[in-house]
Design an enzyme around this catalytic site. Structure first.
Site, PDB file in Angstrom:
ATOM      1  N   PRO A 178      -1.739   5.721  -0.411  1.00  0.00           N
ATOM      2  CG  PRO A 178      -3.814   6.734  -0.080  1.00  0.00           C
ATOM      3  CD  PRO A 178      -2.894   6.237  -1.153  1.00  0.00           C
ATOM      4  CB  CYS A 179       0.817   3.312   4.093  1.00  0.00           C
ATOM      5  SG  CYS A 179       0.705   4.432   5.509  1.00  0.00           S
ATOM      6  CD  GLN A 180      -3.758   6.055   5.714  1.00  0.00           C
ATOM      7  OE1 GLN A 180      -3.447   5.757   4.560  1.00  0.00           O
ATOM      8  NE2 GLN A 180      -3.815   7.300   6.126  1.00  0.00           N
TER       9      GLN A 180
END
Length: 350
Positions: A178-180
């Site tokens: 996940p890039c968040q």
């Protein structure tokens, strides 16, 4: 259709959260948030504006529409999973890069945070041991009519998988954690974000000892100064995941638009090669520049085509959403003056 008409308004088209795309330019980064209607996922053509269809959003990412048209999933869910995906065209470039430069002893792969399989989709010469995905919607799509066995899809946390069971039998360990936690538009919690799986990747590497690992993330992983210490430690642990095991590590930012994707989508690629030096891994990863087929039309280039526009990408796709007259305010027009040469811009939209 009635819902669309009832939610459309001039106020929507001028909402600061609203960022319509332009037909004669590539899209900005497709995001999971495009599923939010009516503010997101619009396209402008002159003084007309309309929502984009699932088929068009799939085309921007480079997937056939039927890839996500799985029974039991909603329109919003299909758009959301597309927003989380790696464009298959970029996967194909990466797969050719590795195939041309690395001789795999094990023609197998494990993919973590698999999404809908975009990152591994181009590696048709490797047999999947497992495609691990937590989101039930994405896992359902992964299992339905795809070019890999449905039984290889593992629904659950990447941290819970038994990687050591396959030690010495994994050719490629790949994934798009996940890039968040790293997005410059988010809370920038990085390692303190519960969605951070990047910090776990050295553990997975140590347990299964792949010949090669390949991970993808947003540029904020490198550009956010607040997390430099974490990233330095992460890369050190990737390079030396445990005593007696070393990997040559190369890290590079690439733009999917340079490889024919109708989307300005910059991403960090992390490549590790077992038993090799960093210089060796960098030499291989740098070759990806020579595989670029397209270029920013505002800059000179030799033997490359201009970036693919949305008009080109949407050719042949029936228009199913109604056009509206676009009454954009002067403030909106100024806000949409986008500088696509800014490396931070794509990360801002991730």
């Amino acid at each position: 259709m009635k819902l669309l008409e009832s939610t459309w308004s001039d106020a929507v088209s001028n909402d600061p959260k609203h960022r319509p795309q332009v037909m004669d330019w590539p899209s900005t980064t497709v995001r999971k948030e495009w599923c939010r209607r009516p503010q997101e996922a619009h396209v402008v053509d002159g003084k007309k504006i309309r929502r984009m269809s699932v088929a068009e959003i799939a085309a921007i990412q480079g997937f056939p529409e039927n890839w996500v048209m799985v029974e039991g999933t909603t329109e919003s869910e299909r758009i959301a999973v597309l927003g989380n995906a790696v464009p298959p065209a970029l996967s194909i470039v990466l797969s050719h890069l590795l195939q041309d430069n690395i001789v795999f002893q094990n023609n197998t792969l494990i993919e973590i945070c698999a999404g809908i399989g975009g990152l591994s989709s181009g590696f048709d010469y490797l047999q999947p041991i497992a495609k691990i995905e937590l989101w039930d919607v994405a896992a359902k799509i992964l299992r339905t009519d795809k070019p890999w066995p449905a039984e290889c899809v593992v629904e659950g946390y990447a941290q819970d998988f038994n990687y050591s069971e396959y030690r010495g039998r994994v050719g490629l360990l790949c994934g798009g954690p996940p890039c968040q936690p790293w997005s410059m538009s988010g809370h920038k919690k990085g390692a303190e974000d519960p969605r951070d799986v990047m910090g776990f990747t050295p553990v997975a590497i140590a347990e299964c000892e792949p010949e090669v690992f390949l991970f993808e993330n947003v540029p904020g992983l490198l550009l956010n100064k607040e997390h430099q210490a974490y990233v330095a430690d992460l890369f050190d642990r990737m390079s030396k995941p445990k005593e007696g095991l070393k990997y040559g590590l190369a890290v590079k930012i690439v733009n999917a638009a340079d490889y024919g994707v109708p989307q300005v989508r910059r991403r960090v690629i992390m490549l590790g090669i077992k038993g090799k030096s960093n210089a060796y891994a960098n030499k291989i990863l740098k070759k990806i520049d020579k595989l670029a087929t397209h270029h920013d039309p505002s800059k000179p280039a030799i033997d490359k085509s201009p970036w693919v526009t949305l008009r080109q990408a949407f050719e042949g796709i029936p228009v199913t959403e109604p056009w509206h007259q676009w009454k954009a305010t002067e403030e909106t027009l100024k806000r949409l003056e986008i500088d696509y040469s800014d490396e931070d811009f794509d990360d801002y939209n991730s």
